[in-house]
Design a protein around this motif. Structure first.
Motif, mmCIF file in Angstrom:
data_model
loop_
_atom_site.group_PDB
_atom_site.id
_atom_site.type_symbol
_atom_site.label_atom_id
_atom_site.label_comp_id
_atom_site.label_asym_id
_atom_site.label_seq_id
_atom_site.Cartn_x
_atom_site.Cartn_y
_atom_site.Cartn_z
ATOM 1 N N ALA A 79 -13.386 4.026 -0.589
ATOM 2 C CA ALA A 79 -12.823 2.678 -0.718
ATOM 3 C C ALA A 79 -12.707 2.282 -2.181
ATOM 4 O O ALA A 79 -11.718 1.677 -2.607
ATOM 5 N N TRP A 80 -13.730 2.614 -2.959
ATOM 6 C CA TRP A 80 -13.719 2.291 -4.389
ATOM 7 C C TRP A 80 -12.607 3.044 -5.114
ATOM 8 O O TRP A 80 -11.890 2.482 -5.945
ATOM 9 N N ILE A 81 -12.430 4.328 -4.788
ATOM 10 C CA ILE A 81 -11.388 5.136 -5.429
ATOM 11 C C ILE A 81 -10.006 4.667 -4.987
ATOM 12 O O ILE A 81 -9.065 4.625 -5.792
ATOM 13 N N LEU A 98 -12.445 -1.362 2.295
ATOM 14 C CA LEU A 98 -13.611 -0.772 2.955
ATOM 15 C C LEU A 98 -13.511 -0.889 4.473
ATOM 16 O O LEU A 98 -13.745 0.093 5.199
ATOM 17 N N VAL A 99 -13.144 -2.063 4.962
ATOM 18 C CA VAL A 99 -13.036 -2.266 6.409
ATOM 19 C C VAL A 99 -11.862 -1.473 6.971
ATOM 20 O O VAL A 99 -11.978 -0.801 8.007
ATOM 21 N N ALA A 222 -5.535 3.415 9.096
ATOM 22 C CA ALA A 222 -6.232 2.778 7.978
ATOM 23 C C ALA A 222 -5.268 1.946 7.144
ATOM 24 O O ALA A 222 -5.583 0.810 6.748
ATOM 25 N N ALA A 223 -4.086 2.500 6.869
ATOM 26 C CA ALA A 223 -3.089 1.757 6.100
ATOM 27 C C ALA A 223 -2.618 0.521 6.856
ATOM 28 O O ALA A 223 -2.450 -0.553 6.268
ATOM 29 N N ALA A 224 -2.407 0.663 8.166
ATOM 30 C CA ALA A 224 -1.952 -0.469 8.975
ATOM 31 C C ALA A 224 -2.988 -1.586 8.993
ATOM 32 O O ALA A 224 -2.656 -2.765 8.795
ATOM 33 N N LEU A 225 -4.258 -1.223 9.220
ATOM 34 C CA LEU A 225 -5.308 -2.236 9.252
ATOM 35 C C LEU A 225 -5.480 -2.874 7.882
ATOM 36 O O LEU A 225 -5.683 -4.094 7.768
ATOM 37 N N TYR A 226 -5.377 -2.074 6.835
ATOM 38 C CA TYR A 226 -5.478 -2.612 5.475
ATOM 39 C C TYR A 226 -4.392 -3.642 5.201
ATOM 40 O O TYR A 226 -4.666 -4.712 4.635
#
Length: 238
Positions: A79-81, A98-99, A222-226
């Motif tokens: 998440a940090w990267i 992160l989420v 992950a991209a969609a939720l982000y």
């Protein structure tokens, strides 16, 4: 097939750096900066040697809390990267990544390890740790691409639905290209490793199919939720 793995002698392994040295010489001759590439190769060498020792300790310990801690560390670091190329900084942007990365990655990882593979021990480190690395590394890259494209579109005044569409399309280009090329242009790393270690190619192909589905779905989800969380975070900030 022979299931034994050929151990590469150190001297032979060092020969692999010969073409690297040739490339560095070309970069120097062309007035490019080879020091970043030298640093990257030295860091790669140190990191892989270190992780080799660390994984040996993890596999020998076979403690569930260690596996959970390793996966949590992977999520936090990825998440940090992923946030690095984005202009947004702070607790909320990091929490959003992160989420988005953690929830989808853990959900698919549980599906793969506990249902598809049906591991005898849910925390089996030889499966959970490498698969988690694949999941979160790919999700990390996909979120970075999605976030960067989303920022660009919004900076141009594009409304959220169109910006989201452009970001999602751009983020999935590497994933879709990989699916189209697998087996035709390249043999993926996991399948290549299994074949080299003596596993039947048809068995290796089944594992690779599982991995490709896992990587594509976790990266896209992950991209969609982000992107959904990103809009929610922006609305709260306004």
């Amino acid at each position: 097939m022979n299931s034994s793995v050929t151990i590469i002698p150190i001297v032979n392994l060092l020969i692999g750096f010969a073409p690297v040295a040739v490339l560095l010489a070309i970069m120097h001759a062309w007035s490019l900066n080879p020091w970043q590439a030298i640093y990257a190769n030295l860091r790669m060498l140190a990191q892989l040697l270190l992780i080799g020792y660390v994984l040996t300790l993890i596999f020998e310990a076979e403690e569930p809390w260690i596996v959970v801690a390793v996966v949590a560390f992977m999520i936090a670091m990825s998440a940090w990267i992923a946030l690095r190329p984005l202009s947004d900084r702070g607790v909320m942007p990091y929490a959003t990544v992160l989420v988005g990365l953690g929830v989808t990655g853990v959900a698919v990882l549980v599906l793969v390890t506990q249902v598809i593979l049906d591991l005898p021990k849910w925390y089996e480190p030889r499966f959970v740790v490498p698969l988690a690395g694949m999941v979160f590394a790919n999700s990390m890259n996909t979120i970075s691409i999605a976030g960067e494209r989303y920022q660009t579109e919004r900076g141009r005044g594009v409304e959220y639905p169109a910006a989201r569409q452009a970001a999602m399309t751009a983020a999935l280009i590497p994933q879709v290209n990989t699916l189209l090329a697998v087996g035709l242009v390249a043999l993926p790393g996991m399948m290549t490793g299994q074949v080299l270690s003596g596993v039947d190619p048809l068995v290796a192909a089944r594992y690779q199919i599982m991995v490709m589905c896992m990587i594509f779905s976790t990266a896209g989800l992950a991209a969609a939720l982000y992107l959904v969380l990103r809009r929610y975070a922006m609305e709260r900030a306004e």
